[in-house]
Design a protein around this motif. Structure first.
Motif, PDB file in Angstrom:
ATOM      1  N   TYR A 156      -9.801 -18.127  33.343  1.00 47.18           N
ATOM      2  CA  TYR A 156      -9.670 -18.676  34.695  1.00 47.18           C
ATOM      3  C   TYR A 156      -8.759 -17.817  35.576  1.00 47.18           C
ATOM      4  CZ  TYR A 156      -5.404 -20.134  32.401  1.00 47.18           C
ATOM      5  OH  TYR A 156      -4.253 -20.114  31.675  1.00 47.18           O
ATOM      6  N   CYS A 157      -8.106 -16.820  34.989  1.00 43.66           N
ATOM      7  CA  CYS A 157      -6.956 -16.217  35.662  1.00 43.66           C
ATOM      8  C   CYS A 157      -7.269 -14.844  36.258  1.00 43.66           C
ATOM      9  CB  CYS A 157      -5.810 -16.108  34.663  1.00 43.66           C
ATOM     10  SG  CYS A 157      -4.304 -15.458  35.401  1.00 43.66           S
ATOM     11  N   CYS A 209      -7.069 -14.705  30.226  1.00 38.17           N
ATOM     12  CA  CYS A 209      -7.511 -16.102  30.189  1.00 38.17           C
ATOM     13  C   CYS A 209      -8.683 -16.178  31.174  1.00 38.17           C
ATOM     14  CB  CYS A 209      -6.378 -17.023  30.620  1.00 38.17           C
ATOM     15  SG  CYS A 209      -4.959 -16.877  29.517  1.00 38.17           S
ATOM     16  N   CYS A 266      -0.564  -8.131  32.477  1.00 40.50           N
ATOM     17  CA  CYS A 266      -0.931  -9.040  31.384  1.00 40.50           C
ATOM     18  C   CYS A 266      -2.244  -8.572  30.754  1.00 40.50           C
ATOM     19  CB  CYS A 266      -1.092 -10.456  31.942  1.00 40.50           C
ATOM     20  SG  CYS A 266      -1.601 -11.631  30.686  1.00 40.50           S
TER      21      CYS A 266
HETATM   22  S1  SF4 Z   1      -2.708 -17.281  32.567  1.00 32.42           S
HETATM   23 FE1  SF4 Z   1      -3.069 -15.228  33.427  1.00 32.42          FE
HETATM   24  S2  SF4 Z   1      -1.052 -14.258  33.408  1.00 32.42           S
HETATM   25 FE2  SF4 Z   1      -0.956 -16.025  32.026  1.00 32.42          FE
HETATM   26  S3  SF4 Z   1      -1.477 -15.239  29.997  1.00 32.42           S
HETATM   27 FE3  SF4 Z   1      -3.392 -15.934  30.894  1.00 32.42          FE
HETATM   28  S4  SF4 Z   1      -4.236 -14.114  31.866  1.00 32.42           S
HETATM   29 FE4  SF4 Z   1      -2.080 -13.664  31.517  1.00 32.42          FE
END
Ligand code: SF4
Length: 430
Positions: free
Chosen positions: A157-158, A155, A151
């Motif tokens: 938090y991710c 984001c 990805c």
């Molecule tokens: S939540 Fe994580 S996996 Fe989903 S789009 Fe955002 S960064 Fe990518």
């Protein structure tokens, strides 16, 4: 020799575990669900601190059950926390989210040499899609096909972009071949899945996108249903839906992660849409499909989430009427920007907010389920037990069909008569 695979986390992990199982079966290993095995594989997740804890406990438990076994730790946890996993003495083989295709050989080598093998590779923009293909899935009716990895969205938090690397799309022909193999093995329904499936093709010269895969799989005789894993809201456009609606086999259930009903928080999360845009996308889906299933994920207690921001999430659930909301408390992941944000929310407040949203989503869900009473639905039956058949409708509502006939594996038309909790009930088969 017996192999036990323990899987934590998402559908992609489940897919990869199934693919590893196939590799062992091809080499005449026996896959076991029992506690005792010769080889253990813990396919980890690292999305929350709780998942890390669970992985550690599986690793230790496995070695305790059979001290002479080889315990392999693979997946997202070692990929982002190699040092921490290396500290766990019980882990004999440590792989990240690459090299799982060689899992059998690596574990055999560790078994023979009695040596620890650590291979966690860094990602670069040239990293390639690891083709772990599957011909058989665990269930008997629905099979997953992994179409991409990684990805690029970051984001705040991710941890996933760090655990899974950049977007790598699987070759179009290999996806279609896997769908045909699964059809040949009797599967009627396929789910196209990936870490960020909406990004399919952005890394390739060929112009294939997600919609092209759906159309091509739709042409395979014998595959009767196509589902999608989570979608990025921005993929929903008139053009996309115009093509999608022509694929009869596509099941109208959409999982669009909202994460927060507050545009202010969405911005801090680095999501690439605001609440108004998200709502527009849902309206667009409802313009094309009469009764779509719409599910989502929402995080409570993101750093800086005020009472007002939280109430916006509550309002969003009431307004959109999701079929199902997956609720999560924000979990601080070291290495992500949000872990360093000010105003981390007190766990007590997170718990209270979670409880409120659980209630609200349950109500929204009941409302949407009761609207389905009297509707004609096609259900693919997955299980028969004590005079009841269980399966899913096209919009992914769970349906119980009361009938003494075993309908497993069949697609049955029914009229919905009632709903209890999150299940539609009927005895009216058409
Ligand atoms: S939540 Fe994580 S996996 Fe989903 S789009 Fe955002 S960064 Fe990518």
């Amino acid at each position: 020799m017996k192999v036990k695979i323990m899987t934590l986390g998402c559908k992609v992990n489940q897919y990869e575990s199934e693919a590893m199982k196939e590799l062992f079966i091809q080499k005449n290993y026996e896959i076991t669900e029992d506690d005792y095995a010769d080889f253990y594989i813990v396919n980890t997740c690292t999305v929350t601190q709780m998942s890390d804890r669970k992985s550690r406990s599986f690793i230790r438990k496995s070695k305790k059950t059979n001290p002479n076994s080889v315990v392999a730790v693979v997946g997202c946890y070692p990929q982002v926390s190699k040092d921490k996993v290396t500290e766990i003495e019980e882990a004999d083989v440590i792989l990240g989210t690459q090299d799982r295709k060689q899992i059998v050989e690596i574990m055999e080598e560790s078994y023979k040499s009695k040596k620890r093998i650590i291979s966690v590779k860094e990602y670069s923009k040239d990293s390639e899609f690891e083709n772990l293909s599957l011909r058989d899935n665990e269930g008997r009716t629905r099979a997953y096909i992994k179409i991409q990895e990684g990805c690029n969205m970051f984001c705040t938090y991710c941890i996933i972009p760090y655990a899974r690397g950049p977007v790598r799309s699987r070759d179009f022909d290999s996806i279609i071949k896997e769908a045909i193999d699964l059809r040949n093995n009797g599967y009627k329904e396929v789910v196209l899945t990936g870490i960020h499936a909406s990004s399919y093709g952005i890394d390739k010269k060929e112009k294939y996108r997600l919609i092209d895969i759906i159309e091509e799989v739709g042409k395979i005789e014998g595959i009767e249903r196509i589902r999608l894993s989570s979608l990025e809201p921005r993929i929903i456009t008139e053009e996309f839906l115009n093509r999608l609606i022509k694929v009869d086999k596509f099941c109208e259930s959409f999982h669009l992660s909202l994460q927060s009903g507050s545009s202010e928080i969405l911005k801090k999360m680095n999501r690439k849409y605001d609440y108004d845009l998200y709502k527009e996308k849902i309206e667009l889906i409802r313009k094309y499909y009469e009764n779509p299933g719409i599910t989502t994920d929402i995080i409570v207690g993101f750093p800086g989430e005020s009472e007002e921001n939280f109430l916006e999430s509550k309002k969003a659930i009431e307004e959109i009427e999701f079929t199902k909301v997956h609720l999560f408390k924000y979990s601080r992941r070291r290495g992500t920007p949000a872990a360093e944000f000010e105003n981390q929310i007190d766990p007590k407040i997170k718990n209270e907010r979670l409880k409120v949203l659980e209630e609200v989503s349950k109500k929204a869900q009941n409302k949407i389920y009761s609207k389905q009473i009297g509707r004609l639905e096609e259900v693919l039956v997955e299980k028969f037990e004590d005079g009841k058949n269980y399966g899913y409708s096209k919009n992914y509502s769970h349906v119980k069909i009361i009938s003494n006939e075993n309908l497993e594996g069949k697609i049955v038309s029914v009229i919905i008569e009632d709903t209890i909790n999150d299940t539609l009930i009927t005895s009216k088969i058409i």
